[in-house]
Design an enzyme around this catalytic site. Structure first.
Site, PDB file in Angstrom:
ATOM      1  N   CYS A 136       2.496  -8.941   0.314  1.00 59.54           N
ATOM      2  CA  CYS A 136       2.279  -7.763  -0.527  1.00 59.54           C
ATOM      3  C   CYS A 136       3.608  -7.111  -0.885  1.00 59.54           C
ATOM      4  O   CYS A 136       4.171  -6.354  -0.082  1.00 59.54           O
ATOM      5  CB  CYS A 136       1.358  -6.769   0.191  1.00 59.54           C
ATOM      6  SG  CYS A 136       1.029  -5.281  -0.772  1.00 59.54           S
ATOM      7  N   CYS A 139       3.602  -3.318  -1.053  1.00 58.58           N
ATOM      8  CA  CYS A 139       3.603  -2.688   0.277  1.00 58.58           C
ATOM      9  C   CYS A 139       4.978  -2.799   0.942  1.00 58.58           C
ATOM     10  O   CYS A 139       5.482  -1.838   1.512  1.00 58.58           O
ATOM     11  CB  CYS A 139       2.600  -3.375   1.195  1.00 58.58           C
ATOM     12  SG  CYS A 139       1.014  -3.719   0.441  1.00 58.58           S
ATOM     13  N   ASP A 140       5.579  -3.973   0.897  1.00 57.46           N
ATOM     14  CA  ASP A 140       6.741  -4.246   1.747  1.00 57.46           C
ATOM     15  C   ASP A 140       8.060  -4.422   0.988  1.00 57.46           C
ATOM     16  O   ASP A 140       9.116  -4.511   1.615  1.00 57.46           O
ATOM     17  CB  ASP A 140       6.480  -5.516   2.576  1.00 57.46           C
ATOM     18  CG  ASP A 140       5.289  -5.337   3.517  1.00 57.46           C
ATOM     19  OD1 ASP A 140       5.030  -4.190   3.907  1.00 57.46           O
ATOM     20  OD2 ASP A 140       4.626  -6.327   3.832  1.00 57.46           O
TER      21      ASP A 140
END
Ligand code: FAD
Ligand code: NAP
Length: 324
Positions: A136, A139-140
């Site tokens: 992701c 997200c990261d």
């Protein structure tokens, strides 16, 4: 074997299901959440979360869903440990059978079974999850600012992830197993025009390599899909972007699913074609797939379920009154 009845049956205990539970419980619907094989959902397999509103400091994914669950229980939700293996959506009440043999009957049903990123299934991938390997970028990606990253895949997701990562990294490499991409032309054009992105063609991933000192990702061991030659490509982060699989096996033939298996809802709502059955979170959303959007649609599902019940009860009372 026990029968559990509720005004709101929620299948799935990630941010979508737990938020639906918080709203449903506060509306007096005494929801039951059937948790499934991954209690807490996808956030339980990540570490740092920096984009969930309300927290200035970095928080941990598992902690965030534990808090959501504690809040849901505090306002009156029953959390049950089971996995639904069969479901009957013929109504007017909806019946689900758990792996335990227990039966769950809901006046309304909220489907929040989520989706899972597809993984390559090669050595090192699982062990280095959260230590350089992710599925992701939204997200990261932030954790790789100024660092070197690779994206694996050749579809829309991979190209979008590569483009997104250029917001953080000056050195993004897309690794694809063939010599042409599956992604839409417009995305390909943007990718090829970007000076910060390199593409490695005809390369598969043999395994992920860890740094002996800190156990973090050191690189990916590539295998040339034409020559079979192996090589090490060093990188700080690797994003696997080979697609997602929504958890909709249970609903095949019972609800409309799109070409990728996601539950089809009335646009802008969590309503399925069956009155009283709602879908929220990643199971109906292949675009955003974030904890906050899952929570948002979970809230919408609970509010719509409450309205559906109120309307049904009003109509029943009216009919009874008319009959005298
Ligand atoms: P999920 O979290 O997928 O939960 C699905 C639930 O359904 C699970 O509890 C499962 O057990 C249950 N279930 C499935 N089938 C059944 C069944 N048959 N019976 C009963 N229960 C069932 N998002 C962010 O906003 N910020 C981040 O930093 C972030 N980081 C991430 C890192 C990783 C590694 C991953 C994988 C995802 C990340 N995400 C992040 C995305 C976020 O986790 C998801 O968007 C979110 O969890 C989706 O919530 P959901 O409730 O729809 O589904
Ligand atoms: P996808 O289209 O199925 O593409 C998956 C990619 O991963 C393919 O290029 C595939 O390679 C590669 N792949 C699969 N398994 C692999 C493996 N084991 N090893 C190496 N590579 C592997 O998946 P997606 O990109 O997630 O898209 C899914 C759907 O969502 C599509 O319909 C897409 O259009 C849609 N989507 C749309 C948007 C948008 O409209 N902006 C954004 C994201 C997704 P091959 O090409 O060799 O098969």
């Amino acid at each position: 074997m026990t029968e559990h009845t509720t005004r709101m049956l929620i299948v799935g205990s990630g941010p979508a299901g737990l938020t639906a539970a918080i709203y449903g419980a506060r509306a007096g619907l005494q929801p039951i959440v059937v948790q499934g094989l991954q209690p807490g959902g996808q956030l339980t397999i990540t570490t740092d979360v920096e984009n969930y509103p309300g927290f200035r400091d970095v928080i941990q994914g598992p902690w965030l869903v534990q808090e959501m669950e504690a809040q849901a229980v505090h306002v009156g939700t029953r959390m049950l440990w089971d996995t639904i293996v069969e479901i009957d959506l013929t109504g007017p009440r909806f019946t689900a059978i758990g792996d335990s043999g227990d039966t769950y009957v809901g006046d309304t049903l909220v489907i929040a079974t989520g989706a899972q990123a597809k993984w390559l299934g090669v050595p090192g991938e699982h062990e280095l999850g959260g230590k350089g390997v992710s599925a992701c970028a939204t997200c990261d990606g932030f954790f790789y600012r100024g660092k070197k990253v690779v994206v694996i895949g050749g579809g829309n997701t991979a190209v979008e992830e590569a483009l997104y990562l250029t917001n953080h990294s000056h050195d993004v490499t897309l690794i694809h197993r063939r010599d042409s991409l599956r992604a839409e032309k417009i995305l390909q054009d943007r990718l090829f025009a970007h000076t910060g992105i390199t593409v490695l063609w005809n390369k598969g991933i043999d395994h992920f390599v860890a740094h002996p000192e800190d156990g973090h990702l050191k690189g990916v061991k590539l295998i040339d899909t034409i020559t079979g030659e192996h090589s090490l490509y060093e990188t700080d982060g690797a994003f696997v972007a080979i697609g997602h699989a929504p958890a909709t096996e249970l609903f095949k033939g019972k609800l409309e699913l799109d070409a990728n298996g996601y539950i089809v809802v009335e646009p802008g709502t969590p309503k399925t074609a069956i009155p009283g059955v709602f879908a929220c979170g990643d199971v109906m959303d292949h675009t955003y797939r974030q904890a906050v959007t899952a929570a948002g649609t979970g809230c919408m599902a609970a509010l719509d379920a409450e309205r559906y019940l109120a309307e049904r009860e009003y109509l029943a009372e009216k009919a009874a009154f008319a009959e005298g």
